[in-house]
Design a protein around this motif. Structure first.
Motif, PDB file in Angstrom:
ATOM      1  N   TYR A  51     -32.234  -5.448 -30.005  1.00 42.50           N
ATOM      2  CA  TYR A  51     -31.645  -4.874 -28.801  1.00 42.50           C
ATOM      3  C   TYR A  51     -31.498  -5.882 -27.669  1.00 42.50           C
ATOM      4  O   TYR A  51     -30.562  -5.814 -26.879  1.00 42.50           O
ATOM      5  CB  TYR A  51     -32.519  -3.717 -28.299  1.00 42.50           C
ATOM      6  N   SER A  83     -29.835  -2.210 -21.734  1.00 43.95           N
ATOM      7  CA  SER A  83     -30.197  -0.799 -21.827  1.00 43.95           C
ATOM      8  C   SER A  83     -29.956  -0.303 -23.250  1.00 43.95           C
ATOM      9  O   SER A  83     -28.935  -0.620 -23.863  1.00 43.95           O
ATOM     10  CB  SER A  83     -29.358   0.028 -20.843  1.00 43.95           C
ATOM     11  N   GLU A  85     -30.992   3.101 -26.215  1.00 45.54           N
ATOM     12  CA  GLU A  85     -31.456   4.474 -26.414  1.00 45.54           C
ATOM     13  C   GLU A  85     -32.319   4.558 -27.670  1.00 45.54           C
ATOM     14  O   GLU A  85     -31.948   4.048 -28.730  1.00 45.54           O
ATOM     15  CB  GLU A  85     -30.254   5.405 -26.547  1.00 45.54           C
ATOM     16  N   LEU A  86     -33.490   5.188 -27.538  1.00 48.50           N
ATOM     17  CA  LEU A  86     -34.391   5.370 -28.659  1.00 48.50           C
ATOM     18  C   LEU A  86     -34.612   6.863 -28.910  1.00 48.50           C
ATOM     19  O   LEU A  86     -34.516   7.678 -27.984  1.00 48.50           O
ATOM     20  CB  LEU A  86     -35.734   4.695 -28.394  1.00 48.50           C
ATOM     21  N   THR A  87     -34.910   7.199 -30.156  1.00 46.06           N
ATOM     22  CA  THR A  87     -35.153   8.584 -30.541  1.00 46.06           C
ATOM     23  C   THR A  87     -36.647   8.829 -30.669  1.00 46.06           C
ATOM     24  O   THR A  87     -37.367   8.100 -31.365  1.00 46.06           O
ATOM     25  CB  THR A  87     -34.460   8.906 -31.875  1.00 46.06           C
ATOM     26  N   GLN A  88     -37.136   9.888 -30.006  1.00 45.44           N
ATOM     27  CA  GLN A  88     -38.538  10.247 -30.043  1.00 45.44           C
ATOM     28  C   GLN A  88     -38.844  11.087 -31.300  1.00 45.44           C
ATOM     29  O   GLN A  88     -37.930  11.565 -31.976  1.00 45.44           O
ATOM     30  CB  GLN A  88     -38.898  11.035 -28.780  1.00 45.44           C
ATOM     31  N   ASN A  91     -36.977  14.150 -31.917  1.00 45.19           N
ATOM     32  CA  ASN A  91     -35.529  13.909 -31.987  1.00 45.19           C
ATOM     33  C   ASN A  91     -34.839  13.869 -30.626  1.00 45.19           C
ATOM     34  O   ASN A  91     -33.621  13.726 -30.556  1.00 45.19           O
ATOM     35  CB  ASN A  91     -34.829  14.937 -32.884  1.00 45.19           C
ATOM     36  N   ALA A  92     -35.611  14.008 -29.559  1.00 45.37           N
ATOM     37  CA  ALA A  92     -35.020  13.836 -28.228  1.00 45.37           C
ATOM     38  C   ALA A  92     -34.767  12.353 -27.994  1.00 45.37           C
ATOM     39  O   ALA A  92     -35.513  11.488 -28.468  1.00 45.37           O
ATOM     40  CB  ALA A  92     -35.971  14.380 -27.161  1.00 45.37           C
ATOM     41  N   LYS A  93     -33.710  12.057 -27.268  1.00 45.64           N
ATOM     42  CA  LYS A  93     -33.345  10.668 -27.011  1.00 45.64           C
ATOM     43  C   LYS A  93     -33.730  10.277 -25.587  1.00 45.64           C
ATOM     44  O   LYS A  93     -33.627  11.078 -24.658  1.00 45.64           O
ATOM     45  CB  LYS A  93     -31.841  10.463 -27.232  1.00 45.64           C
ATOM     46  N   ILE A  94     -34.156   9.043 -25.447  1.00 44.46           N
ATOM     47  CA  ILE A  94     -34.517   8.521 -24.138  1.00 44.46           C
ATOM     48  C   ILE A  94     -33.926   7.128 -23.988  1.00 44.46           C
ATOM     49  O   ILE A  94     -33.948   6.318 -24.914  1.00 44.46           O
ATOM     50  CB  ILE A  94     -36.053   8.495 -23.946  1.00 44.46           C
ATOM     51  N   ARG A  95     -33.362   6.869 -22.811  1.00 47.28           N
ATOM     52  CA  ARG A  95     -32.719   5.576 -22.554  1.00 47.28           C
ATOM     53  C   ARG A  95     -33.613   4.718 -21.660  1.00 47.28           C
ATOM     54  O   ARG A  95     -34.168   5.190 -20.671  1.00 47.28           O
ATOM     55  CB  ARG A  95     -31.344   5.773 -21.903  1.00 47.28           C
ATOM     56  N   ASN A  98     -35.982   3.426 -17.965  1.00 49.46           N
ATOM     57  CA  ASN A  98     -35.921   4.798 -17.461  1.00 49.46           C
ATOM     58  C   ASN A  98     -36.474   4.922 -16.053  1.00 49.46           C
ATOM     59  O   ASN A  98     -36.716   6.027 -15.573  1.00 49.46           O
ATOM     60  CB  ASN A  98     -36.644   5.744 -18.414  1.00 49.46           C
TER      61      ASN A  98
END
Length: 397
Positions: A51, A83, A85-88, A91-95, A98
């Protein structure tokens, strides 16, 4: 630390938070063929399968950076925020990042940025988000962010001295900028002394300016630029403004000569109202033996210098490059990295500029002869008056 004769960068930081880099002497960085060189390199470095890096709440202050070389891009301080984006697990995504990046780059003395060929780019301080390398042209790759909605937030570029004198090439066609800011929000660019006096910059070089700003209109809280001092050679514009919409689409690419002088820039954007254009380079000198320091002259101390007491107090900046207190005895900050006890003329009142009516006047073409204002008589006229002397003045005519 004294850092020299390393390949690409004196210091690199990635995924750092609450880190201070201060008091370092970084010089003689020869560079690697085809790669960028920086005194201090922050973030970036994305590649296939990786990344790249970002940083949060860094304080890059009071470093002396000089004699850097590159055949590609050479920077005093380069801050690139990546920047992603990762998946928790749910399955929620967080950029990330933050939170606000809040990078402070202040009190640094940057000089001797030397391109190894005529097409290399030179920038004193660059703050930007990761670029979209898939674009088809060099201009598009430089102006298009990879994540269109991402902006680096609350960064401060203040009280730096950035000087670009002549270099070893005959004609430079690469980009030249004192400060370059791209896709910022809430950024502050204040109290900087920027001198670009290289007479070998090509006259048709469209990206040579004291400030290169690429983003939404300054009125949209993207950036505040003020209380800077500029000393530009004839081939260099004061500002190159590449305007985008909120989706980072370029809607006005700008052009050579659009903001050649400070009055044009103020009239169009309202930025740099308290800034000054003057030959302040003569107030600076190199001290000591190699590696030298660039400071305000002390023997004699300059009299009536535009760097003296023209800055503003900033909460993130308390001392200068040598540790001296900023704004002692409730004085205004000096401009640049070096706080000094300047000498004043007794009587030195100045009409800085007309502020109303004020309209943009083109550098060339049909409307280059005057500022055209559609109005009716009588016309009120307002001017900005400044007392640069030691004697109190009132009721100036």
């Amino acid at each position: 630390n004294k850092i020299y004769n390393v390949a690409r960068a004196g210091i690199f930081l990635g995924f750092e938070e609450n880190t201070t880099v201060t008091g370092n002497r970084i010089y003689n960085i020869p560079g690697v063929e085809g790669a960028s060189t920086a005194g201090i390199l922050l973030g970036g470095q994305a590649r296939t399968g990786h990344y790249g890096y970002n940083n949060i709440n860094l304080n890059i202050t009071a470093n002396e950076i000089s004699q850097l070389y590159s055949s590609s891009d050479v920077y005093g301080v380069c801050n690139e925020q990546v920047s992603f984006e990762l998946t928790q697990p749910n399955n929620a995504k967080i950029r990330f990042p933050n939170v606000a990046e809040s990078i402070t780059i202040a009190n640094n003395s940057i000089w001797g940025l030397i391109p190894s060929n005529s097409t290399a780019n030179r920038v004193g301080v660059r703050v930007f988000t990761e670029r979209n390398a898939a674009q088809s042209t060099a201009f598009a790759r430089m102006t298009t962010p990879k994540v269109a909605t991402y902006q680096t937030r609350n960064d401060v570029i203040a009280n730096n001295t950035i000087v670009m004198d002549g270099d070893a090439n005959t004609v430079n066609t690469g980009m030249v900028a004192g400060v370059m800011a791209q896709q910022t929000f809430g950024a502050t660019v204040m109290n900087n002394a920027i001198a670009i006096l290289d007479n070998d910059i090509a006259t048709d070089n469209s990206l040579s300016a004291g400030i290169v700003y690429n983003g939404t209109a300054p009125a949209a809280n993207s950036i505040l630029i003020n209380n800077n001092a500029y000393d530009m050679s004839a081939a260099v514009d004061l500002v190159r403004y590449i305007q985008t919409d909120n989706a980072a689409n370029v809607i006005a690419p700008g052009s050579k000569g659009e903001f050649k002088n400070i009055e044009q820039w103020i009239a169009r954007t309202g930025q740099d109202k308290q800034s000054v254009v003057s030959n302040f380079r003569d107030d600076l000198t190199y001290l000591g033996s190699a590696p030298q320091k660039l400071r305000v002259k002390s023997n004699p101390i300059p009299i009536g210098s535009v760097l003296n007491n023209r800055g503003v107090a900033l909460p993130t900046v308390t001392n200068d490059i040598d540790g001296d207190t900023r704004g002692a005895a409730n004085q205004r900050f000096d401009i640049g990295a070096d706080e000094f006890s300047g000498r004043l003329y007794i009587n030195d009142a100045e009409i800085v500029r007309f502020t109303y009516p004020m309209q943009y006047k083109a550098s060339i073409g049909e409307f280059s002869d005057a500022e055209y204002t559609m109005t009716i008589a009588p016309v009120d006229v307002k001017v900005l008056v400044r007392n640069n002397g030691s004697a109190t003045k009132s009721q100036l005519p």
